[in-house]
Design a protein around this motif. Structure first.
Motif: not given
Lengths: 328, 824
Positions: B152, B157-162, B164-165, B543, B547
């Motif tokens: 969190t 929050k910003t980067l643990l996304r499809p 952006r890894f 990004w 956030t």
């Protein structure tokens, strides 16, 4: 190539121009180190200043053994890095130019007055903002009287303060008008006893005493530069009671009551290696205690002592007093 | 003939009568010594109170309500909860109260981001170079918090996304840039003048009015977001008041305890009265002014995170209160200095939490709580005052790693003040740093500030810039590796280093070197790589900004930043009067010198083809030591007053600055460049391949505006001249020029006169910033053990100065001894 040690009048070789020097005259200064010195003081820390001509030095610790020098030498005088046949060497310094690591260096480069003035020019604003200027040192700058006059006049035109550090060994009978072109002379004195001076510095000190007397007289008469003596303290050589007493009485007799004590440190060793000179004789380093003792003795004779860079320059006022200055 | 000597005399003194009269202001009182000793003997720790309170808040009734509230209100409620529930502590002797953490000296843990990296060191906290002490139970608790909150955090929050890894992984393998904004934005010089003179009540009433009238200043009706903003402001102000009141209670309780001396009881009651009054109400005394600043500072630290939270121009802000009390005889200068020293000691209570891996990039354990002194008013008149000197004297009493001190210099800066600043520097703490008003003001104007506002600049943290109280500058958003862009441009966007079997491109597609026919082609490719790298970095920062807006707005920061209350916008939403995002560069001199080497070697002297040079670089100069030595020793380098090579450093700086300034952040603010590198030049250096200037792969890069270590061979004046010759008008976030001096050379009156003079000359010539280290024997010893530690250290050897590394080991030993003993 090399001429005699005295009377050299053409453009001198300069082996270094150092900036941001704080211990050789007031303010931030640049020091021009001239090559060539009549004395050979055994404790000398600038052996590259001895000979007047540019000379080659080899800093073995920087050598990468690439043999560029061996291949570059037009006389084939170098058999391996650091091994030069002095007979064959034509002093062309091609090896220095080609040495990539800076292991081979040439101490000394011929300069014109204009060259030196240009090299100093960027420093002028620092002089102005700190009450500094240029100090001629060496080696022995008095070997080059006409050059000194030319450079000093050149700098004075721009309002730059000039000082000279001299060993005092020059013929007092020759034309010494060039001294009047200085604002300040830092006059190095070493051994008071003449035979001792001859033994440790290679020359008699008769000229030195005469010149110091004369310069002090000129200063008090307002016809010469300010004068400030300096004495290197070499343990058991120059810091002896006799030597200090001798100089103290001498200085007193010519009306000078202040002196800079330059503590000796045995730090010139590597340079002699670079120049392939025999190592300097060992002198023990000066302890704080001996420095204190020397200062105390001199103060007892009415001579105020200073550390290099901590001189009370503003106290010199030859025009109004007889050289007596306040003891700090 | 004696004109110059007389001139020297004039330069020596023009002493301030006040400080002539009060020479003892640099001597610490028993109280100050006691606080200092206590702080210095306390072991570093981590404070877990803030994350614990955040967890408690989430479970509390308010917390459950907050879940459905507007993000601004949700955040404000959480912050207010922390402020009002944290343990108030008042330590012995102190005159300014308000604990930064629950421990004497500790780093606050920020689960939102910025602290999680410390978990990397969890099992060896006590064995780190900078040890941190936690009880086993606390370690367990820390691990729990870390694991629970990592997803969190803002970064998570910003980067643990499809998609952006890989950018997430970049935090662990920083090569082209290191995005510090992931930790938080912080870095602010709030409007402490407003806080001190008007109190937070002014902001509170302004917010109330907007809410009551349902419109903002220009008459526009309130949007729901704006309404939430004004509510968030009132919520956090209430939180700050509660925090102050808790402190006041504690002070009163302490005052009532038996065994307390009458004097101390009186002090505690004064502190209690101050905390009941400020920061909500205007300060009534010098002490209350500082107390007010301190409480808001603590609140801002707890709101965002600790980096670069600065006080601004305290000599200007507090002068009115100080001089009023001085004139009425209520305050002696000694007491004033003591209060100031007590205030400055408060800044030592905090530290950043960096794992040793991160410490390569930001070594020094500093959070840099900046105080700026000296300078001009909006019209350009000198406003250096008694308090400017007193702030420096107070630091001389404590000599600690915090606060950061910054001295503004302009052509009418009085000599006594500059001399006092240099005297402070001579103490050997590396403080203060010096800033040239002319260059700084010009660079701030470039970013669109009015001259009047630019002249009211204060330093954020170490060197970053703000017009104080009106700027939201994400001033340490990212650090940028410039030399690696040159590496990429010489290899079609691929690195020289690393295992890359699939020939993965790392940067932009640029032509192969065989197609580069001129130096301009090289510069174009370099420019393309820099632009690509900057665009990539800006994407990630955008990004993060999005956030922040939702999960980490900063209402307290918004209160002390002009513009927010007028616009009804949080600073993270673009409320600040001036809005900036600043990117810093590492390896500038390496890039410049490398460009010069390519130009000379390949295109002018035509000694080898560009592809031959690149092959040598790819092989890390293996078998080419002679060439490498030549590049290092025989080629000119930036920092020696050589205009030809300095121009290449200018070119590198321009390519970088142009790339940065072509972007805008998502708040509508400008991107601006800064020329400093923390210690990122070391971390980046490890990832950067061999460079055409002879630098081997993996070696550290040049730092900030400084020349490459050891290659400034013409002394300090030449370094200053080279630096001053560069055009700095685009460097809105300023620069850092590091210098080192041997304590022996620059000691005493002679050294003071010399440093004062060369710094003044530097600023006369357009210099922007300089900071100097006056090195002591211990540093020389370090240099002896590790020659690369202080490569350009100039030491005094009898009649001349030399580079320490040039000396034989035995000579070095002797110099070390000499310095230790202080023989002339």
């Amino acid at each position: 190539m090399e001429s005699g040690d005295m009377g050299h009048s053409k453009d001198p070789a300069v082996f270094s121009i150092q900036h941001f020097c704080l211990h050789d005259g007031p303010g931030v200064r640049s020091i021009v180190f001239f090559k060539g010195c009549p004395l050979r003081c055994s404790w000398c820390q600038n052996p590259e200043s001895w000979r007047t001509a540019p000379e080659l030095a080899f800093k073995a610790h920087l050598c990468i053994d690439c043999k560029t020098c061996v291949n570059a030498c037009p006389q084939q005088a170098i058999s391996a890095p650091g091994h030069r046949d002095l007979q064959k060497c034509g002093q062309c310094f091609t090896c220095v130019e080609n040495c990539p690591s800076g292991a081979l260096v040439c101490f000394g480069k011929y300069y014109t007055v204009e060259d030196v003035a240009e090299a100093l020019r960027p420093e002028f604003p620092y002089f102005e903002n700190t009450g500094g200027g240029v100090t001629f040192s060496g080696g022995e700058p008095t070997l080059f009287p006409s050059f000194i006059t030319g450079l000093s006049n050149r700098l004075h035109k721009e309002g730059i303060h000039t000082a000279m550090e001299t060993c005092g060994y020059f013929d007092p009978e020759t034309d010494t008008r060039f001294l009047s072109d200085m604002d300040l002379v830092l006059f190095d004195i070493k051994l008071f006893d003449e035979p001792a001076h001859l033994r440790f510095c290679g020359k008699s000190n008769t000229y030195i005493k005469k010149n110091l007397t004369r310069l002090a007289g000129m200063a008090f008469a307002g016809t010469g530069p300010d004068i400030w003596p300096r004495l290197p303290l070499i343990p058991s050589i120059t810091d002896t009671t006799e030597n200090l007493t001798g100089w103290a009485q001498f200085l007193d007799s010519i009306g000078i009551h202040y002196l800079t004590l330059v503590p000796y440190h045995n730090l010139g060793g590597s340079k002699r290696q670079w120049l392939n000179l025999p190592p300097a004789p060992e002198f023990s380093a000066l302890t704080d205690e001996r420095l204190g003792d020397a200062a105390k003795l001199l103060e007892q004779h009415g001579i105020s002592c200073f550390a290099p860079g901590e001189e009370d320059w503003v106290q010199i006022d030859f025009k109004t007093a007889s050289g007596n200055r306040k003891v700090t | 003939m004696n004109a110059s000597l007389a001139q020297a005399a004039v330069h020596q003194q023009e002493e301030n009568q006040f400080f002539k009269q009060f020479p003892s202001l640099t001597t610490p009182s028993m109280r100050i010594t006691a606080i200092r000793e206590e702080l210095l003997s306390t072991r570093y720790s981590i404070c877990l109170e803030r994350p614990t309170l955040l967890e408690k808040f989430k479970k509390s009734r308010q917390g459950r309500q907050a879940k459905s509230a507007h993000p601004l209100i949700r955040r404000a409620m959480a912050i207010a909860y922390i402020l009002s529930h944290r343990t108030p502590k008042i330590y012995d002797n102190e005159l300014i109260v308000g604990n930064m953490t629950s421990k004497r000296v500790a780093g606050n843990y920020y689960p939102e981001g910025g602290s999680i990296n410390i978990l990397e060191d969890l099992f060896r906290l006590g064995k780190r170079q900078i040890p941190i002490y936690l009880t086993p139970r606390e370690k367990f608790q820390l691990a729990g918090i870390g694991i629970k909150t990592s997803l969190t955090s803002v970064g998570g929050k910003t980067l643990l996304r499809p998609g952006r890894f890989s950018h997430f992984l970049d935090f662990f393998r920083a090569k082209r840039y290191f995005i510090t904004e992931e930790a938080g934005i912080a870095h602010q010089v709030g409007n402490y003048g407003d806080v001190v003179h008007n109190g937070l009540v002014r902001a509170d009433m302004k917010a109330k009015q907007s809410l009551d009238e349902r419109k903002i200043k220009d008459g526009t009706p309130l949007s729901p977001d704006q309404e939430s903003f004004f509510k968030s402001v009132r919520i956090v102000i209430e939180g700050i008041r509660q925090m102050a009141a808790n402190l006041a209670d504690t002070a009163e309780k302490k005052a009532g305890q038996p065994g307390i001396s009458d004097e101390r009881r009186q002090e505690l009651l004064t502190s209690a009265a101050a905390c009941r009054h400020v920061p909500y109400h205007p300060a009534r005394s010098f002490l209350e002014g500082l107390q007010s600043c301190w409480l808001v500072h603590v609140a801002m630290n707890l709101e965002d995170f600790e980096q670069g939270m600065s006080f601004g121009r305290l000599d200007q802000i507090l002068y009115f209160l100080y001089s009023r009390e001085r004139e009425s005889g209520q305050l002696s200068p000694e007491k004033g200095a003591e209060i100031m020293a007590s205030f400055q000691l408060k800044t030592c209570e905090t530290m950043p939490l960096y794992s040793e891996r991160i410490d390569q990039y930001f070594s020094g354990n500093a959070v840099a709580q900046g105080i700026t002194v000296g300078g001009t008013d909006a019209e350009g008149n000198d406003v250096t005052n008694e308090l400017s000197g007193l702030i420096l004297d107070a630091f001389a009493q404590i000599r600690t790693r915090e606060p950061a001190l910054h001295v503004r210099v302009h052509k009418n800066t009085p000599s006594w003040f500059l001399e006092k600043a240099v005297e402070t520097l001579q103490l050997g703490c590396g403080k203060p740093s010096f800033f040239g008003d002319a260059a700084v003001v010009r660079a701030l104007e470039t970013a669109g500030m009015t001259t009047e506002h630019a002249r009211d600049y204060a330093v954020i943290g170490c060197v970053e810039m703000a017009s104080q109280g009106r700027t939201y500058n994400s001033s340490d958003a990212c650090l940028f590796n410039l030399p690696i862009c040159l590496e990429l441009s010489l290899n079609e966007g691929r690195r020289f280093l690393g295992w890359n079997p699939v020939r993965r491109r790392f940067g932009a597609v640029t032509p192969p070197v065989t197609q580069m026919k001129s130096f301009d082609d090289v510069v174009s490719a370099f420019r393309a790589q820099v632009n690509d790298s900057v665009s990539e970095m800006v994407k990630v920062i955008s990004w993060l900004e999005n956030t922040y807006r939702i999960s980490r707005p900063t209402p307290i920061n918004s209160i002390v930043t002009e513009g927010c209350l007028d616009k009804g916008k949080d600073v993270t939403w673009g409320g600040g009067f001036y809005d900036l995002t600043s990117i810093q560069v590492a390896g500038l001199a390496d890039a410049g010198d490398s460009l010069y080497a390519i130009k000379k070697l390949v295109f002018e002297e035509k000694r080898m083809s560009l592809s031959a040079l690149v092959d040598i670089l790819k092989n890390n100069f293996s078998g080419q030591e002679a060439l490498r030595q030549e590049l290092v020793n025989k080629f000119p380098h930036y920092g020696n007053g050589n205009p030809e090579v300095d121009r290449m450093t200018q070119l590198a700086a321009d390519v970088y600055s142009d790339a940065i300034t072509s972007h805008k952040n998502t708040r509508g603010g400008k991107y601006v460049p800064g020329i400093y590198s923390m210690t990122c030049h070391i971390g980046f250096g490890r990832k950067t391949g061999a460079l055409p200037n002879g630098r081997l792969a993996g070696m550290r890069l040049s730092n900030g505006l400084s020349p490459i270590d050891g290659l400034d061979r013409c002394g300090p004046t030449a370094v200053l001249r080279s630096a001053a010759s560069l055009d700095s008008h685009k460097w809105t976030n300023c620069c850092a020029l590091n210098m080192k001096f041997d304590k022996k050379i620059v000691a005493g009156k002679t050294g003071r006169n010399a440093l004062t003079g060369i710094f003044r000359t530097y600023f006369d010539q357009g210099g922007m910033q300089v900071q100097a280290n006056v090195l002591d024997a211990e540093m020389l010893r370090e240099a002896r053990r590790d020659p690369s530690a202080h490569p350009s250290l100039v030491v005094r050897v009898s009649g001349y100065c030399a580079y320490f590394n040039d000396l034989q080991p035995d000579v070095q030993d002797e110099i070390i001894e000499r310095t230790a003993h202080g023989i002339g």
